[in-house]
Design an enzyme around this catalytic site. Structure first.
Site, PDB file in Angstrom:
ATOM      1  N   GLU A  16     -11.469  -4.676   5.343  1.00 22.70           N
ATOM      2  CA  GLU A  16     -11.374  -5.793   6.287  1.00 22.70           C
ATOM      3  C   GLU A  16     -12.739  -6.249   6.813  1.00 22.70           C
ATOM      4  O   GLU A  16     -12.811  -6.934   7.836  1.00 22.70           O
ATOM      5  CB  GLU A  16     -10.454  -5.397   7.443  1.00 22.70           C
ATOM      6  CG  GLU A  16      -9.030  -5.109   7.000  1.00 22.70           C
ATOM      7  CD  GLU A  16      -8.129  -4.747   8.152  1.00 22.70           C
ATOM      8  OE1 GLU A  16      -7.836  -5.622   8.984  1.00 22.70           O
ATOM      9  OE2 GLU A  16      -7.710  -3.575   8.229  1.00 22.70           O
ATOM     10  N   SER A 142      -4.070  -5.641   7.911  1.00 28.20           N
ATOM     11  CA  SER A 142      -4.189  -6.976   7.313  1.00 28.20           C
ATOM     12  C   SER A 142      -3.315  -7.155   6.074  1.00 28.20           C
ATOM     13  O   SER A 142      -3.629  -7.957   5.194  1.00 28.20           O
ATOM     14  CB  SER A 142      -5.649  -7.294   6.961  1.00 28.20           C
ATOM     15  OG  SER A 142      -6.400  -7.476   8.132  1.00 28.20           O
ATOM     16  N   TYR A 211      -5.439 -15.203   7.500  1.00 23.67           N
ATOM     17  CA  TYR A 211      -6.829 -15.557   7.763  1.00 23.67           C
ATOM     18  C   TYR A 211      -7.299 -16.881   7.156  1.00 23.67           C
ATOM     19  O   TYR A 211      -8.305 -17.415   7.594  1.00 23.67           O
ATOM     20  CB  TYR A 211      -7.750 -14.423   7.297  1.00 23.67           C
ATOM     21  CG  TYR A 211      -7.423 -13.117   7.966  1.00 23.67           C
ATOM     22  CD1 TYR A 211      -7.525 -13.002   9.349  1.00 23.67           C
ATOM     23  CD2 TYR A 211      -6.972 -12.015   7.257  1.00 23.67           C
ATOM     24  CE1 TYR A 211      -7.209 -11.814   9.994  1.00 23.67           C
ATOM     25  CE2 TYR A 211      -6.661 -10.828   7.889  1.00 23.67           C
ATOM     26  CZ  TYR A 211      -6.783 -10.737   9.252  1.00 23.67           C
ATOM     27  OH  TYR A 211      -6.467  -9.559   9.885  1.00 23.67           O
ATOM     28  N   ARG A 250      -1.471  -5.573  19.898  1.00 25.57           N
ATOM     29  CA  ARG A 250      -0.472  -6.550  19.466  1.00 25.57           C
ATOM     30  C   ARG A 250       0.593  -5.849  18.641  1.00 25.57           C
ATOM     31  O   ARG A 250       0.276  -5.133  17.697  1.00 25.57           O
ATOM     32  CB  ARG A 250      -1.124  -7.643  18.617  1.00 25.57           C
ATOM     33  CG  ARG A 250      -0.228  -8.878  18.399  1.00 25.57           C
ATOM     34  CD  ARG A 250      -0.721  -9.773  17.274  1.00 25.57           C
ATOM     35  NE  ARG A 250      -0.405  -9.207  15.971  1.00 25.57           N
ATOM     36  CZ  ARG A 250      -1.290  -8.973  15.011  1.00 25.57           C
ATOM     37  NH1 ARG A 250      -2.572  -9.236  15.207  1.00 25.57           N
ATOM     38  NH2 ARG A 250      -0.911  -8.460  13.864  1.00 25.57           N
ATOM     39  N   ASP A 252       4.002  -6.171  16.186  1.00 28.84           N
ATOM     40  CA  ASP A 252       4.677  -7.084  15.263  1.00 28.84           C
ATOM     41  C   ASP A 252       6.142  -6.687  15.118  1.00 28.84           C
ATOM     42  O   ASP A 252       6.475  -5.488  15.074  1.00 28.84           O
ATOM     43  CB  ASP A 252       3.993  -7.059  13.899  1.00 28.84           C
ATOM     44  CG  ASP A 252       2.549  -7.547  13.960  1.00 28.84           C
ATOM     45  OD1 ASP A 252       2.242  -8.347  14.871  1.00 28.84           O
ATOM     46  OD2 ASP A 252       1.748  -7.134  13.108  1.00 28.84           O
ATOM     47  N   GLU A 269       4.913  -2.421  13.783  1.00 26.67           N
ATOM     48  CA  GLU A 269       3.709  -1.635  14.029  1.00 26.67           C
ATOM     49  C   GLU A 269       2.945  -2.217  15.202  1.00 26.67           C
ATOM     50  O   GLU A 269       3.220  -3.339  15.650  1.00 26.67           O
ATOM     51  CB  GLU A 269       2.805  -1.626  12.792  1.00 26.67           C
ATOM     52  CG  GLU A 269       2.309  -2.998  12.373  1.00 26.67           C
ATOM     53  CD  GLU A 269       1.513  -2.950  11.076  1.00 26.67           C
ATOM     54  OE1 GLU A 269       1.203  -1.849  10.594  1.00 26.67           O
ATOM     55  OE2 GLU A 269       1.194  -4.029  10.557  1.00 26.67           O
ATOM     56  N   ASN A 271      -1.044  -3.036  16.499  1.00 24.19           N
ATOM     57  CA  ASN A 271      -2.417  -3.231  16.048  1.00 24.19           C
ATOM     58  C   ASN A 271      -3.323  -3.045  17.254  1.00 24.19           C
ATOM     59  O   ASN A 271      -3.260  -3.821  18.211  1.00 24.19           O
ATOM     60  CB  ASN A 271      -2.557  -4.640  15.463  1.00 24.19           C
ATOM     61  CG  ASN A 271      -3.917  -4.902  14.836  1.00 24.19           C
ATOM     62  OD1 ASN A 271      -4.897  -4.234  15.157  1.00 24.19           O
ATOM     63  ND2 ASN A 271      -3.975  -5.865  13.952  1.00 24.19           N
ATOM     64  N   GLY A 275      -7.159  -9.238  15.533  1.00 24.93           N
ATOM     65  CA  GLY A 275      -8.208 -10.142  15.098  1.00 24.93           C
ATOM     66  C   GLY A 275      -8.671 -11.082  16.205  1.00 24.93           C
ATOM     67  O   GLY A 275      -7.899 -11.448  17.096  1.00 24.93           O
TER      68      GLY A 275
END
Length: 308
Positions: A16, A142, A211, A250, A252, A269, A271, A275
């Protein structure tokens, strides 16, 4: 009074790296705009020596992937006694391991999908569970290495045990959950807004959808019923607290509303290093809550500490 000196850690050597460079550059620019003294560091194997010589007031962690969000850089910063942003050593390592994080979240009452962790070299010749299911690397982000096995697929994906696979030895096999992609950030001890992510021209929210410009459409607030909206916020905060996250995280989710409005909500999950690119989700959520990008980053810098 001198300006607070912030070292923005970016780049690194995970898959990443490009995302981290983009996040780090955006954060460094915005922090300079907020009046901080900023040093940009492209992280390499000499990072501990560089930080020991630099002695910044705060390290802003804009790294993504292994080393940056698995507790490793956090341990270096703890050893050097440099306050840093985001989650600490244990929470970072735990959240990075999808199998173990799911176990902790489930024990806290967060709904998760049926799954099992398998060594990729022992990946079965028969389906490990009834399709459809998803195969993910245990310790990547990602959407790297994600394989969706459809209902009509006769055999397990061969790529998992092939020499081309470069995402670690363990994979998690998880029941595929139909429905909408929802995500919710947490800032400190407060859940932010819920966003629906709608991939544009992609089968799922993969790397390019995340992205690339135009790769996905972000709908905030998500157009869902108030009770589901609040449920997502509650579960995101519960997962954040159960895993021991700090600063910003964050979570999901998948929301299957094909048969009823209540439907099925499944946590996927958390994070710990969301990002911070121009197309990233959490800065949008903070903006929806009334924070400019600079104000949001200033909060993260002021929140930084050791022993996180």
């Amino acid at each position: 009074m001198s300006r607070k000196h912030v070292a923005v850690l970016m780049g690194g050597f995970s898959s990443e790296r490009p995302v981290s460079l983009s996040s780090g550059t955006a954060c460094a620019d915005a922090l300079e705009g907020e009046g901080f003294q900023v040093t940009r560091i492209d992280v390499d194997r000499d990072i501990s020596a560089k930080l020991a010589a630099l002695r910044p007031d705060v390290a802003f962690n804009a790294l993504h992937g292994p080393f940056g969000e698995d507790g490793t850089i956090q341990g270096i910063l703890e050893y050097l006694e440099i306050p840093y942003t985001h989650s600490g050593v244990l929470a970072s390592a735990l959240a990075m391991d999808k199998g173990k994080a799911k176990g902790v979240a489930a024990a806290a009452g967060v709904p998760v999908a049926q799954s099992e962790v398998i060594n990729r070299f022992a990946f079965p010749v028969e389906h490990p569970m009834k399709p459809p299911y998803v195969v993910k690397p245990v310790r990547e982000g990602s959407s790297f290495g994600v394989v969706i096995v459809r209902e009509d697929q006769a055999h397990p994906p061969q790529i998992i045990s092939s020499p081309e696979w470069r995402y670690g030895e363990e994979v998690i096999v998880e029941r595929y959950v139909y429905g909408r992609e929802l995500t919710c950030g947490v800032m400190g001890e407060k859940a932010l807004g819920v966003t629906e992510v709608v991939p544009q021209g992609h089968n799922f929210y993969d790397y390019d959808a995340k992205y690339a410009a135009g790769g996905s459409k972000h709908v905030i607030p998500a157009k869902i019923s108030p009770n589901i909206y609040q449920k997502i916020q509650t579960l995101a905060l519960r997962a954040h607290q159960a895993i021991g996250c700090r600063g910003v995280s964050r979570s999901d989710f998948r929301y299957d509303d094909r048969f009823s409005e209540d439907g099925e909500v499944i946590w996927l999950e958390v994070n710990t290093q969301p990002g911070m690119t121009p197309t990233s989700l959490v800065p949008e959520m903070a903006g929806h809550a009334g924070y400019s990008f600079g104000e949001f980053l200033r909060w993260m810098v002021e929140d930084a500490s050791c022993s996180r």
